[in-house]
Design a protein around this motif. Structure first.
Motif, short mmCIF file in Angstrom:
data_model
loop_
_atom_site.label_atom_id
_atom_site.label_comp_id
_atom_site.label_asym_id
_atom_site.label_seq_id
_atom_site.Cartn_x
_atom_site.Cartn_y
_atom_site.Cartn_z
N ILE A 29 0.83 -1.20 0.00
CA ILE A 29 0.00 0.00 0.00
C ILE A 29 0.86 1.26 0.00
O ILE A 29 0.50 2.27 -0.58
N ILE A 40 -10.87 0.07 0.14
CA ILE A 40 -9.88 -0.91 0.62
C ILE A 40 -10.62 -1.79 1.61
O ILE A 40 -11.24 -1.29 2.56
N CYS A 59 -3.79 4.06 4.13
CA CYS A 59 -5.10 3.91 3.47
C CYS A 59 -5.71 5.28 3.21
O CYS A 59 -6.27 5.51 2.13
#
Length: 180
Positions: A29, A40, A59
Motif C-alpha cells: 500500500i 480498501i 489507506c
C-alpha cells in the motif's frame, strides 16, 4: 483494482476488474499512488500488521476523497479461555482504540463488536482448530510437552461439558473525509 488475500471464485460483474497480488499489504500500500483507490477491504488480516495506525494512515493517503476503508480484526476478548491459562497471546486492540486510530481524516460510518463462541468436544480439538485456521499465536514457537499437557488438563469446560473458544471480531467501515 481490488486486492484480496483469498481467491475469488464467484463470477463478478463485467465492470469490476480484479488484480490478485500475493504481497505484504503493509509494504504494497505504501507503493500505491495517492488518491488511487475507491475502497480498501480487509477481513481478519490487519491484526498481523506491524503497525495498524501506519496502515490506516496509508489507506487515507491512497483512498480518493469519500473512499471507504472496510475491515475486521479481533478484539481483546479473543481466545479468553487461553489467556486464562497464562499463554502468551497477541495483543488485540479494543474497539475504542481502533476508533481512535480513525480520528483524523475519517468519518466512521459503522462499527460493531461481537463475541462468538465455538464449542469443541475436547481441548485437543480446540488446539487443532486454532492450528488449522491460521489464527494462531500459540503454535509459533513449539511448546514443551509438559506445557501442552497442562493446557489440555486445565482448559475450562462449559456447563454442558464442552470446551469453548471465544472470538471477538470487530467490524469497521470508515469513509475518508472530503476536504473543503
Amino acid at each position: 483494482k481490488l486486492w484480496d488475500i483469498a481467491v475469488v471464485d464467484q463470477p463478478l460483474p463485467d465492470n469490476i476488474a480484479i488484480e490478485v497480488a500475493v504481497c505484504d499489504a503493509e509494504r504494497a500500500i505504501a507503493a500505491e499512488p495517492p488518491e488511487s483507490a475507491d475502497c480498501i477491504v480487509s477481513s481478519s488480516t490487519v491484526q498481523w500488521f506491524n503497525s495498524l495506525p501506519s496502515f490506516i494512515d496509508e489507506c487515507r493517503r491512497v483512498l480518493r476523497p469519500g473512499g471507504k476503508l472496510v475491515f475486521s480484526t479481533y478484539g481483546p476478548g479473543t481466545f479468553g479461555e487461553l489467556r486464562g491459562l497464562g499463554l502468551p497471546l497477541p495483543s488485540y486492540p479494543t474497539e475504542d482504540a481502533l476508533l481512535s486510530m480513525l480520528g483524523n481524516g475519517w468519518d466512521v460510518i459503522a462499527h460493531e463488536c461481537e463475541q462468538l463462541t465455538v464449542d469443541f468436544m475436547s481441548p485437543a480439538e480446540v488446539l487443532t482448530h486454532i492450528k488449522l485456521t491460521g489464527v494462531n499465536a500459540i503454535h509459533r514457537h513449539p511448546r514443551p510437552v509438559g506445557e501442552l499437557r497442562r493446557i489440555l488438563a486445565e482448559y475450562p469446560a462449559n456447563d454442558s461439558g464442552r470446551f469453548p473458544l471465544t472470538y471477538q471480531p470487530i467490524y469497521v467501515i470508515a469513509k475518508k473525509q472530503i476536504s473543503l
